[in-house]
Design an enzyme around this catalytic site. Structure first.
Site, PDB file in Angstrom:
ATOM      1  N   ARG A 178      22.163  86.094   4.232  1.00 26.97           N
ATOM      2  CA  ARG A 178      23.428  85.020   4.400  1.00 26.97           C
ATOM      3  C   ARG A 178      23.838  84.861   5.827  1.00 26.97           C
ATOM      4  O   ARG A 178      23.969  83.677   6.119  1.00 26.97           O
ATOM      5  CB  ARG A 178      24.452  85.456   3.827  1.00 26.97           C
ATOM      6  CG  ARG A 178      25.676  84.383   3.688  1.00 26.97           C
ATOM      7  CD  ARG A 178      25.311  82.882   3.596  1.00 26.97           C
ATOM      8  NE  ARG A 178      24.606  82.613   2.309  1.00 26.97           N
ATOM      9  CZ  ARG A 178      23.722  81.514   2.129  1.00 26.97           C
ATOM     10  NH1 ARG A 178      23.621  80.765   3.089  1.00 26.97           N
ATOM     11  NH2 ARG A 178      22.962  81.465   0.977  1.00 26.97           N
ATOM     12  N   LYS A 227      33.345  70.371  21.704  1.00 26.99           N
ATOM     13  CA  LYS A 227      33.770  70.324  20.136  1.00 26.99           C
ATOM     14  C   LYS A 227      32.767  71.344  19.478  1.00 26.99           C
ATOM     15  O   LYS A 227      31.926  70.575  18.648  1.00 26.99           O
ATOM     16  CB  LYS A 227      33.802  68.902  19.752  1.00 26.99           C
ATOM     17  CG  LYS A 227      34.889  68.057  20.700  1.00 26.99           C
ATOM     18  CD  LYS A 227      34.920  66.556  20.339  1.00 26.99           C
ATOM     19  CE  LYS A 227      35.525  65.837  21.238  1.00 26.99           C
ATOM     20  NZ  LYS A 227      35.641  64.488  20.947  1.00 26.99           N
ATOM     21  N   LYS A 235      39.893  65.422  33.817  1.00 27.00           N
ATOM     22  CA  LYS A 235      40.210  64.380  32.988  1.00 27.00           C
ATOM     23  C   LYS A 235      41.626  63.740  33.174  1.00 27.00           C
ATOM     24  O   LYS A 235      42.256  64.106  34.071  1.00 27.00           O
ATOM     25  CB  LYS A 235      40.217  65.212  31.344  1.00 27.00           C
ATOM     26  CG  LYS A 235      38.775  65.856  31.398  1.00 27.00           C
ATOM     27  CD  LYS A 235      38.541  66.080  29.910  1.00 27.00           C
ATOM     28  CE  LYS A 235      38.086  65.005  29.089  1.00 27.00           C
ATOM     29  NZ  LYS A 235      37.701  65.452  27.475  1.00 27.00           N
ATOM     30  N   GLU A 290      36.670  61.817  34.874  1.00 18.93           N
ATOM     31  CA  GLU A 290      36.814  60.683  34.040  1.00 18.93           C
ATOM     32  C   GLU A 290      37.948  59.723  34.454  1.00 18.93           C
ATOM     33  O   GLU A 290      38.922  59.908  35.011  1.00 18.93           O
ATOM     34  CB  GLU A 290      37.519  61.594  32.526  1.00 18.93           C
ATOM     35  CG  GLU A 290      37.973  60.758  31.335  1.00 18.93           C
ATOM     36  CD  GLU A 290      38.695  61.356  30.532  1.00 18.93           C
ATOM     37  OE1 GLU A 290      38.092  61.894  29.502  1.00 18.93           O
ATOM     38  OE2 GLU A 290      39.931  61.236  30.443  1.00 18.93           O
TER      39      GLU A 290
END
Length: 285
Positions: free
Chosen positions: A99, A134, A166, A199
């Site tokens: 597994r 992410k 950012k 950004e």
């Protein structure tokens, strides 16, 4: 930062701890300790195979006596019925590693397949598809490796190997110029050689970021039309800076952005919502 090998080893330790615990009591109670056998990994769905090298680490870590014979390597286009590898050794070990190995192989292959699908949409263009942060906590190294196997590129591994300023950094720092200058001063002080990306949200921020002197500019949530205009502006001011598009770009809109002339397109969907590739680990008879 721990090395990639140490992180993978820690991941496998955790994977066995949560799956096997103090023992696979079903296997231990039904299979004699001296029973040996062979199982093979059978592909059940078309896609890109990924995780073979990690699977070898799974078997080696749990039981070094397990012997793996590889027939299909990472990055290969596979179809239902293909046998990727066989593993021979104690049946108890085969059953207890099944597994953990499958979870890794299926997820990595799903990511590689998704990445290949996205990159194929950019055929003939210079644009490369990038992953993001992410990722599944703890699985980042494997998921980003799967992106690479699928033909994409890794953006940054984490917060430590690139400076990405950012919108929140800009707002808290008091502006793009202040943030970039502070980042450069920090790198000088710490002796770090890190690329700086900013950004931007509009034309004024593009001009300010380029004037501050950066390595890459990220066009966040721009439409294809605005992206094309931004690329023309950037190239007229600095033809060496890299250009990345980001924000809600889908498989359907990907090529529209690529045709604008950007160098990279970052896509969170490569890792955050991917479907695993179907496969099974069955006894060879």
């Amino acid at each position: 930062m721990e090395t990639k090998e140490k992180l993978i080893d820690s991941l496998l330790t955790l994977a066995f701890a949560e799956d096997v615990g103090d023992g696979d009591h079903t296997t231990l109670s039904t299979i004699p300790a001296d029973e040996t056998g062979t199982q093979r990994l059978i592909v059940k769905e078309e896609g890109i195979l990924a995780g073979v090298e990690i699977a070898a680490k799974v078997f080696e870590k749990f039981d070094p006596s397990l012997k793996m014979t590889v027939y299909i390597t990472d990055g290969t286009h596979v179809r239902p019925g293909d046998v990727a590898f066989e593993v021979t050794g104690p049946v108890r070990s085969l059953l207890q590693t099944e597994r953990v190995m499958l979870n890794i192989m299926q997820r990595m292959s799903g990511i590689a397949t998704q990445t290949a699908r996205y990159q194929a949409r950019l055929d003939g263009l210079k644009t490369k598809v990038l992953d993001t942060r992410k990722t599944t906590p703890g699985l980042r190294m494997l998921e980003k490796e799967a992106v690479r196997i699928g033909g994409g590129m890794n953006h940054r591994i984490g917060l430590f190997d690139m400076i990405l300023i950012k919108d929140n950094h800009v707002d808290f720092a008091g502006g793009i110029t202040q943030a970039v200058n502070a980042a450069k001063a920090y790198c000088r002080e710490k002796g770090k050689d890190l690329k700086i990306e900013v950004e931007v949200r509009n034309t004024d921020e593009i001009r300010e970021a380029l004037a501050a002197g950066i390595d890459r500019i990220m066009l966040d949530n721009f439409t294809p039309e605005r992206t094309r205009e931004a690329v023309e502006l950037i190239h007229s001011l600095d033809d060496k800076v890299e250009i990345e598009s980001s924000g809600g770009i889908t498989l359907d809109t990907l090529r529209d952005y690529g045709e604008c002339g950007v160098d990279f397109i970052s896509v969170g969907a490569l890792t955050h919502s991917v479907k695993g590739l179907d496969m099974s680990f069955k006894a060879a008879k």
